[in-house]
Each structure stands twice: as structure tokens, then as C-alpha cells.
Design a protein around this motif. Structure first.
Motif, short mmCIF file in Angstrom:
data_model
loop_
_atom_site.label_atom_id
_atom_site.label_comp_id
_atom_site.label_asym_id
_atom_site.label_seq_id
_atom_site.Cartn_x
_atom_site.Cartn_y
_atom_site.Cartn_z
N UNK A 110 42.71 65.92 19.23
CA UNK A 110 42.39 64.64 18.63
C UNK A 110 41.50 63.79 19.50
N UNK A 111 40.98 62.73 18.91
CA UNK A 111 40.01 61.88 19.60
C UNK A 111 40.58 61.23 20.86
N UNK A 112 41.80 60.73 20.77
CA UNK A 112 42.36 59.96 21.86
C UNK A 112 42.92 60.80 22.99
N UNK A 113 42.98 62.11 22.81
CA UNK A 113 43.56 62.99 23.82
C UNK A 113 42.50 63.98 24.31
N UNK A 114 42.39 65.13 23.65
CA UNK A 114 41.38 66.11 24.07
C UNK A 114 39.98 65.54 23.99
N UNK A 115 39.71 64.73 22.98
CA UNK A 115 38.39 64.14 22.85
C UNK A 115 38.02 63.26 24.03
N UNK A 116 38.97 62.45 24.47
CA UNK A 116 38.70 61.58 25.61
C UNK A 116 38.45 62.38 26.88
#
Length: 443
Positions: A110-116
Motif C-alpha cells: 500500500x501507499x503508506x507502507x511499501x509505497x513510502x
């Protein structure tokens, strides 16, 4: 906020996740080691593998087999390190960028985890490995959505930074014996669900368990919103295509319905201090008739429930439901064994390990489904394919921001405790969400 339009319509088409369409991939893990990586080629070396799966879960069983195969094929040893989802969720950005980093780790998508972490260079770009091992051919477009991240860390486009290793979705577990005892039918609409909960309540039984301290209640809140939403709303919430109305019908329905269920006693206010494990054990021990949670519990339900028959059904009367490809393998930038890590990931994607995952109660992404014979596994796959057939997988509520998992749990606890009214809860969530999203979407 100024929203930047993204061409992601194709990437968000999650129908391709259907297990019925999975291919058998190429080769088998029973191929002699010398034909793959070279028997003993890596003797004396150690691969540090981290995950947060229970040993008796479907994934835990499958990854244990992958470790056994990996050690036999390569001659290397595996230092297997177990952690918890919450611990890694909170510490990954520091751990993966340190000298103690694992070589390969399960991690939240997701954006807030792996994406960051992709955007900040803390996890490695895997485009070359995808080309070498052909992983994209095994996944399909829907699962690939959570494997790719752009320069801003938004999923669905850009480069590969993770490898989804299973599928997952959220549905309703129910105690078939309690349903029979109180003459309750499996609900097919939310109105029937509320009638069922009232019947249990009238007989002195708390109908549904959840956890406000951890993920289950946030996912229940999201499911209620999804029951009033469409695909464009999901794209707006997850991919920032358009602003979200935090007082619109979707979120308002979710928050006010949860508050109503708490007030009516359909959900105990004790859930404020309960963890996911506590809620799961309430159901496993036969104390409550319903538990809304994910497929990651399924294998455990099959092994741990001894006193009643477990039923499973999709959330009644909805097209959209939380779910996606499962958590992903990532290789930290500080990995000391990135090539061995890629070999290990490839083994977890092999037909042998993927079939074992399915037989153990998981949802394989790269199995030959003809290899999955267990009727319980087939029941889960059937339920999953129902969601895929209606393009229903809608990801998870905490994905949009790096802190939204904790933010959402805190607001859910406030809703249970009476600290927040539904309107105040929505205002808090709006602030958390928009504060971050504005930094990503500004031109």
C-alpha cells in the motif's frame, strides 16, 4: 487540495486475481538443485528471512517448506526471524535501513507502507528480478497493482518493489451451530444481518466480536462504507484521483452504523481494549457467533475450532469488499544477500509451495489450482472467486497514509468509548487523511 489525475484504470482492475485463472508457472521446486542454483553453491552463507506469520498458519506452513527447499537447493542456511504485523509496521523504515536489516522480509503493501519505503529508497527496485524470474506472468494485473509504486510511492504504476505471495480478502466467519440453535439464517442483505444480530442479542448473546485496538474494526468500518460505494470512490480514496467527501453517504453510513451497533449491544464496548487475537479467540472459543476478518485466519479456524462448525460467507448485499494480493516480499536496501533473497522469493512462488499454501487454507497466487484438493481450501477459493467475478477487491482502509493504520484504530477506539461522536470521528479522519494526501498530490 489540488489533485493530480492518474492513468490507473487498468491497474485497478482487480478481477484478474481470480485463482481459477492462475497458471502453473514454469518448472517445479523438485527440480534438482544443480539445475537451478547449483547444489552447495552458497554453502556457508546465511539468508536472514523475516515474516509475521504464525507457524500453523497457511503462510507459515508454506514458507517453512520454502525454507527447507531453499537450504537443500543452495547449501545456504536460513536465519528465520518472526515478528508481529504491528511491530514491523511501526519499525520497518528504521529496521530496513539499518545494519540489522533482514535480507528479505514480508511487509505490508500500500501507499503508506511499501509505497513510502519505495519512494525513499529503503527497499530495492525489483524490475530486474521480475524480468529474470518471470514473476509478472504469474501474478496478473490485479495483484501487480500492489507490487508497483511510482516516484511518489503511489501504487499501481512505476517499478516493481515487492512480490505478492498470496491473495487475501475479508469476509464473515460464523458459528453454524449457534445459527442453528437460535434459528438464524445466513444473511444475504445487511437488513437480514441486523435482524440476525437482534435475534442473538434478544437471547443474551453478543452477536459480533471485533477489535478497535487493532485492524478488525477499521476493516469493518471500511466494509460498511464500501457497501454504499462504487469503484470510482475506491479509486478516489486509495489513488487520490478526486477528493473524498468525509461527510458523504459512504463514510457517514459506516460511522453512524457502527455507532448504532455499539449502542444496541450488537458489538461489545469491551472491543476498545481488545487486540485482533482477543477477538479471534472469542470466536474460536465459541463465545460469539460472528467475526468479520480476513482469510489469514482461515487455516487457524480449521485447526483450532474443535466444538462447532465454522461457516464462511461474503459480507451480505455488497459488491465491494476489502482485499487484494496479500502481503509482499521486499528486499531492504541494506540486504547483505539480495541475490539469495531473490532465489528464496522465487521458491515461494513455485507450484509446489503455492499448492501447499492452498491446501493449508491460504489463497495461492501462482498455483495450479488442480493441485488443490482439500474441500475446505476449495470453499475458500470459491468465496474469493465470487468477489473477483464482480471486481470487488477494494484494498484496505489504512493504505492511503503512512500513519493511517494507527490513526484509524485511535478513532475507532474513540467511537467505542464515546470520546468521538460520528461527526467528530469523521472530522479527525479527514484531517489525518488530507494532511498527508495533500503532500502527495500537490503539483
Amino acid at each position: 487540495m489540488k489533485y493530480r489525475k492518474r492513468i490507473v484504470a487498468a491497474a485497478i482492475a482487480v478481477g484478474a486475481l481470480s485463482l481459477g485463472a492462475c497458471s502453473s508457472g514454469s518448472g517445479s521446486t523438485t527440480t534438482p538443485a544443480s539445475a537451478s542454483s547449483g547444489a552447495g553453491q552458497y554453502a556457508g552463507q546465511t539468508l536472514k528471512v523475516m515474516d509475521y506469520e504464525g507457524a500453523d498458519s497457511a503462510m507459515g506452513i508454506a514458507w517453512a517448506k520454502a525454507i527447507q527447499i531453499f537450504e537443500a537447493q543452495t547449501g545456504a542456511k536460513v536465519d528465520h526471524q518472526s515478528t508481529s504485523f504491528e511491530t514491523l509496521n511501526a519499525s520497518a523504515s528504521q529496521l530496513f535501513d539499518s545494519s540489522d536489516a533482514p535480507d528479505v522480509s514480508e511487509y505490508n503493501k500500500g501507499n503508506g507502507t511499501a509505497g513510502q519505503l519505495a519512494a525513499t529508497g529503503i527497499i530495492q527496485n525489483l524490475d530486474d528480478a521480475y524480468a529474470k524470474y518471470g514473476w509478472a506472468d504469474k501474478l496478473g494485473a490485479g495483484i501487480s497493482t500492489i507490487a508497483k509504486y511510482d516516484a511518489n510511492g503511489v501504487m499501481g504504476s512505476g517499478s516493481y518493489y515487492g512480490v505478492p505471495n498470496y491473495g487475501e480478502f475479508v469476509f464473515l466467519y460464523f458459528n453454524q451451530d449457534m445459527f442453528t440453535k437460535y434459528n438464524v439464517k445466513v444473511p444475504t442483505t445487511e437488513a437480514e444481518l441486523e435482524t440476525a444480530m437482534q435475534t442473538f442479542k434478544d437471547n443474551g448473546v453478543t452477536p459480533m466480536t471485533t477489535s478497535a485496538q487493532e485492524y478488525p474494526m477499521g476493516q469493518l468500518w471500511y466494509q460498511l462504507a464500501l457497501s454504499k460505494a462504487n469503484r470510482q470512490w475506491v479509486n478516489d480514496y486509495q489513488l487520490y484521483q478526486h477528493p473524498i467527501d468525509w461527510n458523504g453517504p459512504e463514510i457517514t453510513y459506516a460511522t453512524t452504523t457502527l455507532k448504532s451497533w455499539l449502542d444496541k449491544g450488537y458489538i461489545s464496548k469491551d472491543v476498545s481494549g481488545m487486540k485482533a487475537e482477543d477477538a479471534g479467540l472469542q470466536f474460536i472459543n465459541g463465545q460469539v457467533p460472528m467475526f468479520y476478518s480476513g482469510s489469514w485466519w482461515y487455516g487457524r479456524m480449521l485447526t483450532d475450532v474443535k466444538t462447532f462448525k465454522v461457516g464462511i460467507t461474503n459480507w451480505p448485499g455488497t459488491t465491494l469488499t476489502p482485499g487484494s494480493g496479500g502481503n509482499i516480499w521486499v528486499i531492504p536496501a541494506k540486504s547483505k544477500q539480495p541475490e539469495l533473497a531473490k532465489i528464496f522469493i522465487n521458491i515461494t512462488m513455485s507450484p509446489e509451495v503455492q499448492a501447499l499454501l492452498g491446501e493449508s487454507g491460504g489463497l495461492p497466487v501462482a498455483a495450479n489450482t488442480a493441485d488443490v484438493k482439500d474441500p475446505n481450501a476449495q470453499a475458500l477459493i470459491k468465496l474469493f472467486n465470487e468477489v473477483n467475478a464482480r471486481d470487488g477487491l477494494s484494498f484496505y482502509p489504512d493504505w492511503p497514509t503512512p500513519t493511517f493504520y494507527g490513526d484509524l484504530n485511535g478513532v475507532m477506539q474513540g467511537l467505542v468509548n464515546g470520546t468521538y461522536s460520528p461527526e467528530q470521528a469523521q472530522a479527525e479522519l479527514k484531517n489525518y487523511y488530507e494532511t498527508y494526501v495533500s503532500t502527495v498530490t500537490k503539483k
